[in-house]
Design an enzyme around this catalytic site. Structure first.
Site, PDB file in Angstrom:
ATOM      1  N   ASP A  25      23.827 -15.466   2.183  1.00  6.20           N
ATOM      2  CA  ASP A  25      22.985 -14.332   2.575  1.00  6.20           C
ATOM      3  C   ASP A  25      23.214 -13.135   1.662  1.00  6.20           C
ATOM      4  O   ASP A  25      22.283 -12.396   1.342  1.00  6.20           O
ATOM      5  CB  ASP A  25      23.289 -13.926   4.026  1.00  6.20           C
ATOM      6  N   ALA A  26      24.479 -12.942   1.260  1.00  5.84           N
ATOM      7  CA  ALA A  26      24.810 -11.783   0.420  1.00  5.84           C
ATOM      8  C   ALA A  26      24.070 -11.840  -0.913  1.00  5.84           C
ATOM      9  O   ALA A  26      23.623 -10.818  -1.443  1.00  5.84           O
ATOM     10  CB  ALA A  26      26.315 -11.718   0.185  1.00  5.84           C
ATOM     11  N   ASP A  55      20.434 -11.003  -0.219  1.00  4.15           N
ATOM     12  CA  ASP A  55      20.314  -9.553  -0.019  1.00  4.15           C
ATOM     13  C   ASP A  55      20.368  -8.812  -1.355  1.00  4.15           C
ATOM     14  O   ASP A  55      19.641  -7.834  -1.565  1.00  4.15           O
ATOM     15  CB  ASP A  55      21.432  -9.053   0.896  1.00  4.15           C
ATOM     16  N   LEU A 104      14.379  -6.662   9.615  1.00  4.91           N
ATOM     17  CA  LEU A 104      15.064  -5.372   9.588  1.00  4.91           C
ATOM     18  C   LEU A 104      15.551  -5.088   8.179  1.00  4.91           C
ATOM     19  O   LEU A 104      15.933  -6.004   7.448  1.00  4.91           O
ATOM     20  CB  LEU A 104      16.277  -5.375  10.527  1.00  4.91           C
ATOM     21  N   GLU A 139      23.733  -3.290  18.955  1.00  4.55           N
ATOM     22  CA  GLU A 139      23.835  -4.682  19.406  1.00  4.55           C
ATOM     23  C   GLU A 139      24.513  -5.522  18.324  1.00  4.55           C
ATOM     24  O   GLU A 139      24.614  -5.102  17.174  1.00  4.55           O
ATOM     25  CB  GLU A 139      22.436  -5.258  19.669  1.00  4.55           C
ATOM     26  N   LYS A 198      24.495  -8.455  15.638  1.00  6.10           N
ATOM     27  CA  LYS A 198      23.480  -9.136  14.826  1.00  6.10           C
ATOM     28  C   LYS A 198      23.819 -10.626  14.813  1.00  6.10           C
ATOM     29  O   LYS A 198      24.663 -11.084  14.050  1.00  6.10           O
ATOM     30  CB  LYS A 198      23.435  -8.592  13.401  1.00  6.10           C
ATOM     31  N   LYS A 219      25.387  -4.704   7.950  1.00  5.47           N
ATOM     32  CA  LYS A 219      25.983  -6.032   7.770  1.00  5.47           C
ATOM     33  C   LYS A 219      27.463  -5.945   7.394  1.00  5.47           C
ATOM     34  O   LYS A 219      27.895  -5.013   6.717  1.00  5.47           O
ATOM     35  CB  LYS A 219      25.198  -6.830   6.724  1.00  5.47           C
TER      36      LYS A 219
END
Length: 671
Positions: A32-33, A36, A82, A113, A115, A314
């Site tokens: 994911d990094a 991103d 988001l 909240e 994630k 994150k």
């Protein structure tokens, strides 16, 4: 030099490729990094050159096209993504943008909240009855997964309570707790099925089954976090109020949802969750921060793919990319041959990682791994780093095949793989130096014979110098012989001899555990000791008799029976007894005759205890007629949860098993 247009085309093409792998194929190739980072690079270029933004740019939409195998549902209200922030400075800048855009002195509060790392879904209720469910898909159109969602027990098929809207679309995340993920992969390895790289992939793969009966067997769960369509009814005017209303109607909401009055409180929440992350029992990759007031949300509005009133903060990446420089093979105490990837060192979640387990030959084949490959490494909590997948699109030309050994890399004995087992083993037994070392280290460990001061380096030297071949040889060591080892003076040597003498007085359960019988852990050893009472009775037991012990099946029973059938093992036990190893005479406990709240119950301990050690707690529970197990199952009657309880607690809650804390345990022990 590449033109700006060419850079944008390449970035968009790369991102679309990885979006398709992630959202449609459930087979992400990069962490994911890295995704991103690519998205940030694209967004920065588009910000500098807004005239080059195209309507189909990944910055302007969400996800990828749905699978053709499912019918499609068009979202009446788009399911947006988001924006992300990755550090405190970026969050504070987001906070300032919100305050500036509102252009008023009105106070902003934040609803924070977890994630969740699962699959976003939309669930439509009409007059309180679940009528349809869909994946996010591309944000506009998703896949119809109604039949599968109906199998998830956490999701109510009918809402209960008053003032339920005529049409209500609830949005949330379907995810898989860590315990369920481990069980799915354990079963898959045993049966040759698909092994999932992480819980998110497992959740997505489970939810997108064409056969709902398969989904029903997977322990999926759900937390809701928002609303889409709302007709014929009203909801509270704050985000937190809406979540609490959902909860009142029977929808699951995370108990970690928190209202923060300031940016400072948000940062404190972020760091608290980051600290608790390893013990949650399910994967998260950050926290979601939303303006709590619905009126303020409306004022702030949206950009193309995300709201201006919310952001995902994150955590540092738990996945990174690096290269496999070599694959080596380690030998464990039971002879298991484990391939280990030697990596180009890389920082993952704050730790420098240079090695990662590859589990077994099947895993190497599943990954399609070759030496020299670029791979994704994952490290979560205290879990040993592992290779998640190979980045096939960036495979170098000079990669080499991984060749699994046919002979032990330590002793040269044949390597054997029993049909139906994933693990290959060295057949050398105690002639194998690696097995001998690991067996002896296990024998002297704290939970086994508990020989204080007998560390790994001492064992290594004792084996290499041929001073010790079996556990019984340890008790023949003298201070003079030990003094010949590196960094071992006369005083230290005498302390080790004294510790060996002290260790001779043990318990039957500890002794059995110390022997290192395959798949006999502490709980199983305690069960065998309690059931048979004496070594003689256990040695004489048949496979059928062994299976009468709680939680002992055919596999464990066979391992125990085969161990005692081996003459060399019986000889080692005789030598140990001759050297003075002993334990108290057994006290036969009949649970039916004990007046205790624990009598006859299967109990699992999880987390850390502050008032007594886990060993003392186990011993006391067994005295009171309990059977202390090492894992949670449907047969578990009670879970005692100490501080930082993790996946076992999550599984107990998932199965509806009674849970008490340490204070209640102590009260019951005293009663």
């Amino acid at each position: 030099m590449e033109s700006i247009e060419q850079q944008l085309i390449e970035l968009r093409t790369t991102l679309r490729h990885h979006e398709y792998l992630y959202h449609v194929m459930d087979a992400p190739e990069i962490p994911d990094a890295e995704y991103d980072r690519l998205m940030r690079e694209l967004r920065e270029l588009e910000t500098k050159h807004p005239e080059l933004i195209t309507p189909d740019s990944p910055t302007q939409r969400v996800g990828a096209a749905p699978l053709a195998a499912f019918s499609q549902i068009r979202h009446e209200v788009p399911m947006l993504s988001l924006d992300n922030v990755f550090d405190e400075e970026s969050f504070l800048a987001f906070n300032k943008r919100v305050q500036d855009r509102l252009k008023s002195n009105e106070k902003v509060t934040w609803c924070c909240e977890l994630k969740l790392d699962g699959l976003a879904v939309s669930i439509l209720y009409e007059n309180g009855v679940l009528v349809s469910a869909a994946t996010r898909g591309d944000g506009t159109t998703g896949e119809d997964i109604t039949s599968n969602v109906r199998t998830i027990r956490a999701i109510p098929l009918k809402l209960h309570g008053e003032n339920i809207p005529a049409r209500l679309e609830v949005r949330g995340e379907v995810f898989l707790p860590q315990a369920g993920f481990e069980k799915i992969n354990e079963d898959a390895r045993r049966t040759g099925g698909k092994v999932f790289a992480n819980p998110r992939n497992a959740a997505a793969g489970s939810l997108r089954q064409l056969d709902p009966r398969i989904t029903a067997k997977r322990p999926l769960t759900f937390f809701c976090y928002g609303v889409g369509v709302l007709e014929g009814g009203e909801l509270p005017d704050t985000h937190l109020g809406r979540l609490m209303q959902f909860k009142a109607w029977g929808l699951p909401v995370s108990d970690r949802v928190t209202l923060c009055e300031s940016a400072e409180e948000v940062l404190a929440f972020y760091h608290e969750v980051e600290k608790d992350r390893p013990t949650l029992g399910f994967d998260i990759d950050g926290v979601v921060i939303k303006v709590n007031s619905l009126a303020q949300q409306e004022q702030l509005g949206f950009v193309a793919r995300a709201p201006r009133w919310a952001v995902a903060f994150k955590f540092p990446a738990q996945e990174q990319m690096t290269f496999v420089r070599d694959v080596e093979f380690q030998v464990g105490r039971t002879g298991a041959i484990t391939p280990v990837a030697r990596l180009e060192p890389v920082h993952v979640a704050g730790v420098l990682v240079s090695n990662a387990t590859l589990h077994n030959a099947d895993e190497i084949e599943r990954l399609g791994l070759r030496i020299g490959d670029k791979v994704v490494i994952r490290r979560a909590g205290d879990v040993i780093p592992q290779v998640v997948n190979v980045v096939l699109s960036e495979r170098p030309e000079d990669t080499r095949e991984v060749v699994f050994p046919t002979h032990c890399p330590v002793c040269g004995s044949d390597v054997e793989r029993v049909e139906g087992e994933a693990v290959a083993r060295c057949t050398g037994g105690l002639i194998c130096g690696a097995q001998r070392k690991e067996s002896l280290k296990h024998f002297v460990s704290r939970r086994a014979m508990d020989v204080d001061g007998m560390g790994d380096k001492i064992i290594d030297q004792l084996v290499e110098k041929e001073y010790v071949h079996t556990p019984a040889d340890l008790f023949k060591l003298t201070a003079v012989k030990l003094t010949g080892l590196e960094r071992m003076g006369p005083k230290s040597a005498q302390n080790v001899v004294n510790a060996l003498e002290k260790a001779k007085e043990t318990t039957f359960a500890r002794f059995l555990y110390a022997l290192g019988i395959r798949e006999v852990g502490e709980a199983t050893a305690a069960g065998l000791a309690a059931y048979f009472g004496t070594l003689e009775a256990l040695e004489a037991a048949s496979i059928e008799e062994l299976q009468k012990v709680p939680d002992v099946g055919i596999v464990v029973a066979s391992h125990v029976h085969n161990f005692f059938a081996e003459e060399s093992n019986r000889n080692v036990i005789s030598e140990l007894l001759a050297e003075g190893v002993h334990w108290p005479e057994p006290i036969v406990i009949n649970a039916e005759e004990i007046d205790s709240p624990f009598a006859g119950k299967t109990v699992v301990l999880t987390g850390s205890l502050s008032q007594m050690s886990r060993d003392d707690a186990k011993a006391r529970l067994v005295e009171l007629g309990a059977k202390v197990a090492g894992s949670v199952s449907k047969k578990t009657d009670l879970v005692i949860a100490g501080e930082a309880a993790g996946s076992k607690l999550a599984k107990a809650q998932e199965l509806g098993i009674e849970v008490i804390d340490e204070t209640e345990m102590l009260r019951l022990l005293g009663s």
